[in-house]
Scaffold this motif. Structure first.
Motif, PDB file in Angstrom:
ATOM      1  N   HIS A 400       3.233 -10.025  -2.179  1.00 45.05           N
ATOM      2  CA  HIS A 400       4.492 -10.760  -2.304  1.00 45.05           C
ATOM      3  C   HIS A 400       5.700  -9.958  -1.841  1.00 45.05           C
ATOM      4  O   HIS A 400       6.832 -10.387  -1.975  1.00 45.05           O
ATOM      5  CB  HIS A 400       4.702 -11.209  -3.750  1.00 45.05           C
ATOM      6  N   PHE A 401       5.450  -8.751  -1.347  1.00 41.55           N
ATOM      7  CA  PHE A 401       6.571  -7.892  -0.942  1.00 41.55           C
ATOM      8  C   PHE A 401       6.557  -7.672   0.561  1.00 41.55           C
ATOM      9  O   PHE A 401       5.507  -7.752   1.201  1.00 41.55           O
ATOM     10  CB  PHE A 401       6.495  -6.545  -1.674  1.00 41.55           C
ATOM     11  N   ASN A 402       7.745  -7.367   1.042  1.00 40.14           N
ATOM     12  CA  ASN A 402       7.887  -7.120   2.463  1.00 40.14           C
ATOM     13  C   ASN A 402       7.551  -5.647   2.746  1.00 40.14           C
ATOM     14  O   ASN A 402       8.330  -4.771   2.394  1.00 40.14           O
ATOM     15  CB  ASN A 402       9.358  -7.434   2.784  1.00 40.14           C
ATOM     16  N   ILE A 403       6.383  -5.396   3.340  1.00 42.75           N
ATOM     17  CA  ILE A 403       6.006  -4.000   3.639  1.00 42.75           C
ATOM     18  C   ILE A 403       6.647  -3.605   4.964  1.00 42.75           C
ATOM     19  O   ILE A 403       6.454  -4.275   5.980  1.00 42.75           O
ATOM     20  CB  ILE A 403       4.468  -3.848   3.709  1.00 42.75           C
ATOM     21  N   LYS A 404       7.410  -2.514   4.971  1.00 43.12           N
ATOM     22  CA  LYS A 404       8.181  -2.121   6.153  1.00 43.12           C
ATOM     23  C   LYS A 404       7.437  -1.129   7.039  1.00 43.12           C
ATOM     24  O   LYS A 404       7.564  -1.137   8.255  1.00 43.12           O
ATOM     25  CB  LYS A 404       9.511  -1.494   5.726  1.00 43.12           C
ATOM     26  N   MET A 405       6.730  -0.211   6.414  1.00 41.49           N
ATOM     27  CA  MET A 405       5.974   0.804   7.162  1.00 41.49           C
ATOM     28  C   MET A 405       4.757   1.195   6.323  1.00 41.49           C
ATOM     29  O   MET A 405       4.805   1.127   5.097  1.00 41.49           O
ATOM     30  CB  MET A 405       6.827   2.093   7.353  1.00 41.49           C
ATOM     31  N   ILE A 406       3.704   1.651   7.010  1.00 41.50           N
ATOM     32  CA  ILE A 406       2.524   2.142   6.287  1.00 41.50           C
ATOM     33  C   ILE A 406       2.106   3.462   6.935  1.00 41.50           C
ATOM     34  O   ILE A 406       2.085   3.575   8.158  1.00 41.50           O
ATOM     35  CB  ILE A 406       1.330   1.170   6.406  1.00 41.50           C
ATOM     36  N   SER A 407       1.776   4.431   6.103  1.00 44.87           N
ATOM     37  CA  SER A 407       1.217   5.666   6.639  1.00 44.87           C
ATOM     38  C   SER A 407      -0.153   5.851   6.010  1.00 44.87           C
ATOM     39  O   SER A 407      -0.286   6.014   4.796  1.00 44.87           O
ATOM     40  CB  SER A 407       2.147   6.824   6.283  1.00 44.87           C
ATOM     41  N   TYR A 408      -1.183   5.780   6.853  1.00 37.70           N
ATOM     42  CA  TYR A 408      -2.569   5.761   6.362  1.00 37.70           C
ATOM     43  C   TYR A 408      -3.373   6.732   7.212  1.00 37.70           C
ATOM     44  O   TYR A 408      -3.304   6.678   8.442  1.00 37.70           O
ATOM     45  CB  TYR A 408      -3.110   4.343   6.526  1.00 37.70           C
ATOM     46  N   GLY A 409      -4.100   7.628   6.571  1.00 41.22           N
ATOM     47  CA  GLY A 409      -4.969   8.513   7.342  1.00 41.22           C
ATOM     48  C   GLY A 409      -4.368   9.876   7.631  1.00 41.22           C
ATOM     49  O   GLY A 409      -5.031  10.747   8.186  1.00 41.22           O
ATOM     50  N   GLY A 410      -3.113  10.076   7.245  1.00 37.70           N
ATOM     51  CA  GLY A 410      -2.499  11.397   7.436  1.00 37.70           C
ATOM     52  C   GLY A 410      -3.214  12.451   6.620  1.00 37.70           C
ATOM     53  O   GLY A 410      -3.375  13.586   7.040  1.00 37.70           O
ATOM     54  N   SER A 411      -3.645  12.084   5.430  1.00 32.49           N
ATOM     55  CA  SER A 411      -4.505  12.965   4.650  1.00 32.49           C
ATOM     56  C   SER A 411      -5.516  12.080   3.932  1.00 32.49           C
ATOM     57  O   SER A 411      -5.344  10.866   3.865  1.00 32.49           O
ATOM     58  CB  SER A 411      -3.686  13.777   3.647  1.00 32.49           C
ATOM     59  N   ARG A 412      -6.562  12.695   3.388  1.00 28.06           N
ATOM     60  CA  ARG A 412      -7.632  11.919   2.759  1.00 28.06           C
ATOM     61  C   ARG A 412      -7.164  11.273   1.459  1.00 28.06           C
ATOM     62  O   ARG A 412      -7.759  10.347   0.962  1.00 28.06           O
ATOM     63  CB  ARG A 412      -8.817  12.824   2.418  1.00 28.06           C
ATOM     64  N   HIS A 413      -6.084  11.854   0.877  1.00 26.49           N
ATOM     65  CA  HIS A 413      -5.768  11.443  -0.484  1.00 26.49           C
ATOM     66  C   HIS A 413      -4.421  10.738  -0.636  1.00 26.49           C
ATOM     67  O   HIS A 413      -3.932  10.615  -1.741  1.00 26.49           O
ATOM     68  CB  HIS A 413      -5.853  12.655  -1.420  1.00 26.49           C
ATOM     69  N   ASN A 414      -3.849  10.292   0.454  1.00 23.84           N
ATOM     70  CA  ASN A 414      -2.524   9.681   0.313  1.00 23.84           C
ATOM     71  C   ASN A 414      -2.340   8.473   1.231  1.00 23.84           C
ATOM     72  O   ASN A 414      -2.667   8.520   2.407  1.00 23.84           O
ATOM     73  CB  ASN A 414      -1.467  10.748   0.645  1.00 23.84           C
ATOM     74  N   ILE A 415      -1.800   7.412   0.655  1.00 20.35           N
ATOM     75  CA  ILE A 415      -1.346   6.270   1.455  1.00 20.35           C
ATOM     76  C   ILE A 415       0.109   6.041   1.067  1.00 20.35           C
ATOM     77  O   ILE A 415       0.424   5.963  -0.128  1.00 20.35           O
ATOM     78  CB  ILE A 415      -2.173   5.003   1.150  1.00 20.35           C
ATOM     79  N   SER A 416       0.991   5.975   2.064  1.00 22.98           N
ATOM     80  CA  SER A 416       2.401   5.747   1.752  1.00 22.98           C
ATOM     81  C   SER A 416       2.841   4.421   2.350  1.00 22.98           C
ATOM     82  O   SER A 416       2.470   4.079   3.474  1.00 22.98           O
ATOM     83  CB  SER A 416       3.278   6.850   2.336  1.00 22.98           C
ATOM     84  N   ILE A 417       3.654   3.721   1.590  1.00 33.37           N
ATOM     85  CA  ILE A 417       4.107   2.394   1.997  1.00 33.37           C
ATOM     86  C   ILE A 417       5.613   2.305   1.776  1.00 33.37           C
ATOM     87  O   ILE A 417       6.100   2.717   0.715  1.00 33.37           O
ATOM     88  CB  ILE A 417       3.358   1.324   1.165  1.00 33.37           C
ATOM     89  N   LEU A 418       6.315   1.788   2.776  1.00 38.76           N
ATOM     90  CA  LEU A 418       7.772   1.661   2.635  1.00 38.76           C
ATOM     91  C   LEU A 418       8.128   0.218   2.276  1.00 38.76           C
ATOM     92  O   LEU A 418       7.667  -0.719   2.937  1.00 38.76           O
ATOM     93  CB  LEU A 418       8.454   2.051   3.954  1.00 38.76           C
ATOM     94  N   VAL A 419       8.922   0.075   1.213  1.00 37.15           N
ATOM     95  CA  VAL A 419       9.380  -1.264   0.814  1.00 37.15           C
ATOM     96  C   VAL A 419      10.893  -1.214   0.580  1.00 37.15           C
ATOM     97  O   VAL A 419      11.477  -0.139   0.484  1.00 37.15           O
ATOM     98  CB  VAL A 419       8.681  -1.754  -0.486  1.00 37.15           C
ATOM     99  N   ASP A 420      11.517  -2.385   0.453  1.00 35.78           N
ATOM    100  CA  ASP A 420      12.930  -2.417   0.067  1.00 35.78           C
ATOM    101  C   ASP A 420      13.052  -1.903  -1.363  1.00 35.78           C
ATOM    102  O   ASP A 420      12.228  -2.266  -2.217  1.00 35.78           O
ATOM    103  CB  ASP A 420      13.456  -3.863   0.099  1.00 35.78           C
TER     104      ASP A 420
END
Ligand code: ADP
Ligand code: ASP
Ligand code: MG
Length: 435
Positions: A400-420
């Motif tokens: 239900h949210f507007n996802i602005k950016m995704i960072s996936y695969g930079g490391s095995r243990h982190n997923i980062s997501i940019l939202v408003d």
């Protein structure tokens, strides 16, 4: 030797200081790192703001109020008359020092000197209390050994040499007290390790003396799986790896200063997070071990600004990203997230001091768009990116949210997501419900 750091709330009243004295009163050799009493640094920041804007009366009123509060604290803290007198004189001298800055033009160096007073006062008051309790201790002035270089990074060699020299002066002492947060810069001026920096001090000291363990004592029983300020039903995580904890701290988990895991990780010193009010709770152990699979915790960092550079020329042009990154390097601004396509690159930053200059320079490479009020949500867990179906769950939670950016695969243990930022709280709650 162990390092025990007590944060602002842990030393936030006479009663809490007495509690800390009970916790540390044993034969183990240790360095106790203290923050300023809770609220003090915020008030010192306000005082400096008043001074910058020439509101001298407001500054003086707040200085008086703060001094009055400290005078109340010492009345509760000490019972012996001569130590109460010592406490009074100590407070008076620190506050007169702060008052001395209300006379002239105010500069950045004076600001740092004022901000340092909180830790200088809390450690001195605590040291006097230990004296009253006949607990033998030495006060180690952090300004004699803690130093940062021209880039604001700790000068590890200097810190090690100087803290060892300070400790060697007292071979028979088991208990040392020192200030968190404060340091000197390359020019010898008083500086600091940025807000929340006492955790960083503890970790730097631990690494410098190769401590057996670094303990961070605070007002919660360890690292929680989500931000307890926004989400209810969070719980404490018994174990985290250095990398997992570093990622979470960097991406906004306020319980640890963003840089505080790095020195401990480099020296392989376990970090234990403990609750001062519930010392028997297990808390969290952060070490080189990565245990368990799946999501461990979610943190959120803001305010974040995203910058998109669109260029038709990027396609097949090598060197484009280097040029873009060099702009950020010139302005000493670090990038948190990056996503690319053939025609555009988007990055996020949290330090916007040089945003206008950066944008002006980037314009030579394409059309530049910025968005402020963004939040990075960071999802951390051992090997999460290799687990099938994991990302589906995240997208489901955030549908239900507007996802602005995704960072996936930079490391095995982190997923980062940019939202408003407006979606931050609900996104954190939604992720907590799904996992
Ligand atoms: P101190 O003054 O002891 O350094 P802080 O206020 O800096 O304490 O950090 C502790 C606070 O961090 C907790 O009270 C809690 O509100 C907040 N916090 C944010 N994220 C987390 C998390 N993931 N786990 C535990 N605490 C968190
Ligand atoms: N007193 C400083 C602050 O409030 C440092 C710390 O508490 O860690 O930011
Ligand atoms: Mg803190």
């Amino acid at each position: 030797m162990k390092i025990l750091k007590f944060g602002g709330t842990s030393v936030g009243s006479a009663e809490r200081m007495q509690g800390v004295a009970n916790l540390i009163n044993n034969d183990e050799r240790k360095i106790v790192v203290l923050s300023a009493m809770s609220g003090t640094t915020n008030n010192l920041v306000k005082i400096t703001e008043f001074l910058y804007s020439q509101k001298k009366d407001s500054a003086n009123n707040l200085i008086d109020l703060l001094e009055e509060n400290y005078n109340k604290v010492i009345k509760e803290l000490y019972s012996r008359q001569e130590l109460l007198q010592e406490g009074k004189e100590l407070i008076e001298s620190h506050f007169n020092y702060i008052r001395s800055f209300t006379q002239d033009i105010f500069t950045i160096h004076e600001e740092k000197a004022i901000l340092a007073q909180g830790e200088l006062i809390s450690t001195a008051l605590f040291h006097i209390y230990l004296k009253e309790q006949n607990i033998k201790s030495e006060l180690l002035p952090a300004l004699n050994f803690m130093r940062i270089d021209t880039n604001g990074e700790p000068d590890n060699y200097y810190i090690k040499e100087n803290i060892e020299r300070e400790l060697d002066k007292f071979p028979d002492i088991n208990l040392f007290i020192t200030q968190g947060y404060i340091c000197r810069n390359l020019y010898g001026e008083v500086d600091n390790l940025k807000r929340g920096g006492s955790d960083y001090s503890a970790s730097l000291i631990g690494a410098a003396i190769n401590a057996e363990e670094i303990q961070i004592w605070t007002d919660i029983s360890g690292f929680h799986n989500n931000d307890p300020r926004y989400v209810s039903n969070t719980h404490s995580i018994p174990q985290l790896s250095f990398d997992e904890a570093a990622e979470l701290a960097y991406f906004g988990a306020k319980i640890l200063h963003p840089s505080s895991i790095q020195p401990a990780k480099m020296a392989n010193i376990p970090v234990r997070l403990k609750n001062t009010l519930k010392p028997d709770d297990k808390g969290t152990l952060i070490s080189g071990k990565a245990e368990g699979e799946g999501i461990k915790a979610v943190a959120a960092k803001d305010p974040i600004t995203s910058i998109k550079i669109k260029s038709g020329r990027m396609l097949l042009v090598y060197g484009f990203l280097r040029k873009v990154f060099e702009v950020f390097e010139r302005y000493k601004t670090s990038i948190d997230m990056i996503t690319t396509s053939e025609v555009a690159v988007s990055v996020t930053i949290d330090d916007t001091t040089y945003l206008n200059d950066i944008v002006e320079e980037l314009k030579q490479y394409g059309i530049v768009e910025t968005s402020s009020d963004q939040t990075i949500i960071c999802i951390v867990g051992e090997n999460i990116i290799e687990q099938r179906g994991f990302i589906d769950k995240i997208f489901d939670a955030l549908k239900h949210f507007n996802i602005k950016m995704i960072s996936y695969g930079g490391s095995r243990h982190n997923i980062s997501i940019l939202v408003d930022s407006a979606d931050k709280k609900d996104a954190l709650i939604s992720l907590n419900e799904i996992f």
